[in-house]
Write a protein that holds these residues in place. Structure first.
Motif, PDB file in Angstrom:
ATOM      1  N   TYR A  96       9.039   7.103  14.060  1.00 30.27           N
ATOM      2  CA  TYR A  96       8.243   6.272  13.148  1.00 30.27           C
ATOM      3  C   TYR A  96       8.043   4.922  13.807  1.00 30.27           C
ATOM      4  N   ILE A  97       6.987   4.231  13.387  1.00 30.48           N
ATOM      5  CA  ILE A  97       6.668   2.926  13.958  1.00 30.48           C
ATOM      6  C   ILE A  97       6.585   1.899  12.840  1.00 30.48           C
ATOM      7  N   ASP A  98       6.618   0.644  13.229  1.00 35.26           N
ATOM      8  CA  ASP A  98       6.653  -0.481  12.286  1.00 35.26           C
ATOM      9  C   ASP A  98       5.258  -1.077  12.144  1.00 35.26           C
ATOM     10  N   LEU A 143      -3.210   4.283   5.898  1.00 34.01           N
ATOM     11  CA  LEU A 143      -3.213   4.265   7.364  1.00 34.01           C
ATOM     12  C   LEU A 143      -3.134   5.678   7.924  1.00 34.01           C
ATOM     13  N   GLN A 144      -2.309   6.512   7.312  1.00 37.25           N
ATOM     14  CA  GLN A 144      -2.202   7.897   7.781  1.00 37.25           C
ATOM     15  C   GLN A 144      -3.495   8.670   7.487  1.00 37.25           C
ATOM     16  N   GLY A 171       5.678   8.775  11.790  1.00 34.42           N
ATOM     17  CA  GLY A 171       5.701   8.135  10.482  1.00 34.42           C
ATOM     18  C   GLY A 171       5.541   6.626  10.575  1.00 34.42           C
ATOM     19  N   LEU A 172       5.484   5.990   9.401  1.00 42.18           N
ATOM     20  CA  LEU A 172       5.359   4.532   9.293  1.00 42.18           C
ATOM     21  C   LEU A 172       6.512   4.007   8.444  1.00 42.18           C
ATOM     22  N   THR A 173       7.090   2.881   8.856  1.00 39.97           N
ATOM     23  CA  THR A 173       8.211   2.281   8.134  1.00 39.97           C
ATOM     24  C   THR A 173       7.718   1.641   6.839  1.00 39.97           C
ATOM     25  N   ASN A 174       8.411   1.919   5.740  1.00 40.79           N
ATOM     26  CA  ASN A 174       8.109   1.254   4.474  1.00 40.79           C
ATOM     27  C   ASN A 174       8.784  -0.110   4.494  1.00 40.79           C
ATOM     28  N   LEU A 175       8.006  -1.173   4.414  1.00 34.97           N
ATOM     29  CA  LEU A 175       8.530  -2.529   4.542  1.00 34.97           C
ATOM     30  C   LEU A 175       9.053  -3.090   3.229  1.00 34.97           C
TER      31      LEU A 175
END
Length: 975
Positions: free
Chosen positions: A162-164, A104-105, A90-94
């Protein structure tokens, strides 16, 4: 357990019968409530703050009994952050970057795009050749392609759940706290990526965006007369589909491709017919991309609010979309005439704004993409850091568990030994005990200083926040945690208990004396046996006495109480102390400024000798005034002088009013623009002088006489006049007052005149009629006049929170919509009505000027700024009339922001507003009001265009109240 107030009373009940000198150790322990029984766990459910022996409900419940070791830490299991087998990363929601993460996904799952980006040359690939990536140096992508490469590699092979993506978001310059239009982001980023990749040599990389996302359609126009068909080919990266009025995706596509009739004024010019003809126009899909992006147009523009609105319409769509019937082939087939098939897995959504479909082909699809070696090395490094972090978190969890178990054993051991019973005891702060039992905070040294009295012992009033524990438990606490001071049985303060005993007895006596004094005050005082006491002091004497008795710590000062406020505390500042010292003490309310008995009998009362004797016991230093004492002689003299001054002021005002009747009543005034024939000379004084003089004449007992004309305020430092003849007939006419020669002669007799200012009319030339000239004495100073005008213009363009007025014009008439509320209104009061008269004796520095020379000075405009604010008081207030609205604005506010205010006031959308001021059209939305010449009290005309029909009345519309800034200033637009 008795209520706290009853407990307080019970602890000091003995003080009613025991004199201060008879206080024993038993009395002291009673005051400190040592006699109270300890509470029993299970019976008392909450802590009794009034009982120092109650050790229930202070936080011990979480430690007694068996405890799950997971409660000893607040660290999550690091394995929860680990990527599960056969799952995506996953991706971190900033903050508000979910739209970025979504795309991006989507792009990551496009294997062809991912493969092409991996083939892009990288600066990282250059410096890792041979020796690999230097240790201790973090990798920092330099381009958008490198950011995508690194993100895709992490999404593919990272061990993290998940990554940032903050590096990628920061590189684009996006605001993480602002939600943006996802469709606009997709278009802009694809354009940026295509432009970036177009510089690559490898065609598989250079053309990847077009190969994956680019399709082709044609705008086809067919003439109804000759049948000629014209085509305009165009490429597309997404299809924008209107969803209003539709429930299915296929219906939206059909509307996008439907024919449009060109008739009437919209007819088509046919090249073959060489004339305008009726025609049809439609879009034909010629080819579809491998990845088809369908943009669902959920946002429409609302003319009333100037913002976008979201359509919450439900749209149905299938997992497999049959596009065969919509695409034009080179030999038409039957598939173009049939309806599209709905695939399996139909979905319905009211929030989806973009649908992405992949082309199904007979060819074997790409299933895996190999991560380049240099990127894999970066991923491996990140995975190593992640594993180290997991080990560190696991060790921290273990340490927390070990500490928790040790604390558990400590609490179980000591809590049972906390009650003192009959053995030696000590006092410990309840706050510290609660923190000792709090697992979330580390235990600090014991600090009992806040509970000490002025004798450095335990204060009796602090016993409610202390707990009595056994000496055994106290020894362990101080040996393990340190701190102090230790409060043993010797810390019970006898001095404080004795003092409290004395105060309680005095308070009891005060209640009796209060009743006695009230009864004595009812009796009439005869002869000269009475004493004068201030009425205010009599009303508050009991409260003043109580405040004296309640002084904190030390010996109570029996001198004299304060009439206002409480006794000073140690922490008060010097300013507060000084202010307290200036407050009146008992009976000081009848002191005059000279320290004698005041002359006003309304502020004092005669009391009997017996009543004064009682009061003097509490206030021995209070001022004493027997009934035979005379009032202050100086005050009597001043009172007579004040009466004489009032009479003198009335006489002066009456004389001046009689001498200048027309000036006072503002009748028969001369005018420069219509010069009177009966004189060739008019004199000038400041309008401020006239206004102040009229105030004095109206209320001579409340205002000081005006002694000087003060015409120097109208002159510059060089002695020159600050106004032109033309300006005195227009904008500066409100700053001056014109006098007839007869009035000027009377002014010279009644007032001190510092400078004579006059205007003379002369006839010049031999022509008939001769030319008229107007000459001022003294003459105009052009340099200072110009400086004053510049300063005035700067002030008008640097205002904040000033009032302007807006008229709405319909058919060249100014009207107002009664339904719209006003934001602000202006007052109809005159400046004179708003100002209060000055008290007697207050002098105006502008009208007590000495006659001085006109020595040339260095030119400065600060004196004229002060002059404008203090003397001239320019009356620029616009009288708000029916049919207009007042708005508060600032000079640095843009025209666009003003239009938003007007929209709320008149319900007119910004793009329907036509604004003008003094005949000048206001059109630059980015310009500030100051640069547009909008000054305080300006009147702006508003003419509204009639709005066309829009979607404002739709039930499924939800307003999005966000400024339409878009991606301005970001990397997507080249910034």
């Amino acid at each position: 357990m008795a209520p706290r107030l009853q407990l307080e009373k019970a602890a000091w009940r003995w003080a009613e019968t025991v004199r201060p000198e008879e206080v024993s150790q038993e009395h002291i322990e009673t005051a400190y409530r040592i006699w109270l029984e300890p509470c029993i766990r299970g019976v008392c459910r909450r802590n009794c703050k009034g009982n120092p022996n109650c050790l229930v409900g202070i936080g011990e419940h979480i430690w007694l009994g068996e405890i799950d070791e997971n409660s000893f830490h607040n660290i999550d299991d690091p394995n929860c952050e680990r990527r599960k087998k056969n799952s995506f990363v996953g991706l971190t929601n900033l903050g508000a970057t979910c739209y970025v993460n979504t795309f991006l996904q989507v792009w990551f799952l496009n294997l062809e795009l991912r493969q092409a980006l991996y083939l892009c040359p990288s600066t990282c690939g250059d410096y890792v050749m041979g020796d690999g990536i230097p240790e201790g140096k973090d990798y920092e992508p330099q381009t958008i392609c490198e950011h995508l490469q690194y993100l895709f590699a992490l999404l593919q092979n990272s061990n993290r759940r998940y990554i940032d993506p903050s590096g990628f978001v920061k590189a684009l310059g996006l605001d993480t706290g602002q939600q943006q239009d996802a469709q606009e982001f997709s278009k802009l980023f694809m354009s940026l990526l295509e432009d970036t990749l177009s510089k690559q040599k490898n065609p598989d990389v250079r053309n990847i965006v077009q190969q994956q996302f680019c399709g082709e359609y044609a705008y086809v126009t067919v003439c109804n007369q000759c049948g000629r068909e014209s085509k305009l080919l165009s490429k597309f990266y997404e299809l924008e589909l209107n969803i209003q009025g539709h429930k299915q995706l296929t219906d939206c596509i059909s509307e996008f491709l439907k024919e449009e009739k060109l008739e009437g004024d919209n007819r088509y010019f046919c090249e073959n017919c060489q004339s305008k003809q009726n025609a049809t126009r439609k879009i034909r899909l010629l080819s579809l991309p491998c990845t088809l992006n369908l943009q669902l147009m959920r946002f429409v523009f609302d003319r009333q609010t100037g913002h976008k609105k979201k359509l919450n319409t439900y749209i149905g769509f299938s997992e497999i979309l049959d596009m065969e019937p919509y695409v034009e082939h080179k030999e038409p087939s039957k598939s173009q005439t049939r309806k599209p098939k709905c695939g399996k897995g139909t979905h319905c959504s009211r929030n989806a704004y973009m649908l992405v479909y992949r082309l199904q082909t007979q060819e074997k699809p790409t299933t895996t993409v190999q991560v380049p070696a240099f990127l894999q090395e970066l991923v491996d490094r990140d995975n190593s850091k992640f594993e180290e972090w997991c080990i560190e978190m696991a060790e921290m969890r273990k340490q927390s568990v070990d500490k928790g178990k040790a604390k558990h054993e400590e609490v179980k051991e000591l809590y049972q030994r906390l009650p003192a019973g009959a053995e030696p005891y000590e006092f410990v702060s309840l706050e510290w005990l609660q923190k000792w039992l709090d697992e979330s905070t580390p235990t600090k040294p014991i600090d009992n200083h806040a509970c000490l009295c002025s004798h450095d012992k335990l204060h009796p009033d602090k016993i409610s926040i202390m707990k009595r524990i056994s000496e055994y438990a106290a020894d362990i606490f101080y040996s393990r945690y340190g701190g102090g001071p230790r409060l043993t049985v010797k810390a019970l303060c006898k001095e404080c208990v004795v003092e409290r005993c004395r105060v309680l007895r005095l308070k009891s006596q005060l209640n009796e004396d209060y009743k006695t004094v009230n009864n004595l005050l009812k009796a009439t005082v005869k002869g000269n046996d009475g004493f004068w006491v201030g009425k205010s002091s009599l009303r508050s004497w009991r409260q003043l006495a109580l405040e004296q008795l309640d002084e904190p710590d030390g010996d109570v000062d029996q001198s004299n109480g304060k009439m206002n406020g409480n006794t000073l505390n140690k922490d008060e500042s010097k300013e507060e102390r000084k202010e307290e010292e200036e407050e009146l003490n008992f009976n000081e309310d009848i002191l005059c400024p000279h320290g004698e008995l005041c002359i006003s009998e309304n502020e004092r009362r005669l009391v009997s000798k017996e009543a004064w004797s009682k009061l003097q016991q509490y206030f021995p230093k209070a001022p004493e005034f027997p009934s035979y004492r005379e009032c202050c002689s100086q005050c009597k003299i001043l009172e007579r002088e004040g009466e004489e001054n009032e009479a003198l002021h009335k006489m002066i005002a009456n004389e001046q009013k009689t001498s200048l009747p027309n000036l006072f009543q503002d009748k028969n005034r001369p005018c420069l623009s219509n010069w009177p024939e009966e004189t060739d000379v008019l004199y000038i004084v400041s309008q401020f002088f006239v206004e102040e003089w009229r105030k004095f004449v109206r209320k001579p007992t409340r205002c000081s006489p005006v002694s000087s004309v003060g015409n120097s305020a109208l002159l510059c430092p060089h002695g020159g006049l600050m106004f032109t003849f033309a300006s005195m007939t227009k904008e500066d006419s409100k700053l001056i007052a014109l006098l007839w020669p007869s009035e000027w002669h009377m002014i010279q007799k009644l007032f001190v005149v510092d400078h004579v200012i006059k205007i003379t009319r002369t006839e010049v030339g031999e022509a008939n009629p001769s030319e008229t000239q107007y000459i001022s004495e003294p003459k105009l100073c052009p340099e200072c006049r110009e400086g004053l005008l510049c300063q005035q213009q700067r002030d008008l363009r640097e205002y904040t929170q000033a009032t302007i007025y807006v008229h709405k014009v319909v058919d060249n008439k100014k009207v107002m919509k009664d339904s719209a509320p006003e934001l602000n209104v202006s007052s109809s009061e005159t400046e004179e009505d708003k100002e209060e008269a000055k008290p007697d004796g207050e002098k105006d520095p502008d009208f007590n000027q000495s006659n001085g020379g006109t020595k040339r000075q260095k030119i400065t405009h600060q004196n004229y700024i002060a002059y404008q604010k203090q003397v001239i008081r320019r009356s620029m207030r616009h009288r708000k009339v029916r049919g207009e609205k007042a708005l508060l604005v600032s000079a640095n506010q843009t025209l666009k922001e003003l239009k938003i205010q007007i929209m709320h006031a008149f319900s007119v959308a910004p793009f329907d507003q036509n604004l003008s001021i003094d005949g000048k059209i206001l059109s630059d939305d980015c310009a500030t009001l100051g640069t547009l010449g909008v000054i305080p009290e300006s009147v702006i005309l508003l003419k509204a265009d009639e709005p066309i029909a829009d979607y404002a009345a739709m039930d499924d519309v939800m307003q999005v109240c966000m400024p339409e800034e878009g991606f301005k200033g970001t990397g997507l637009l080249g910034h």
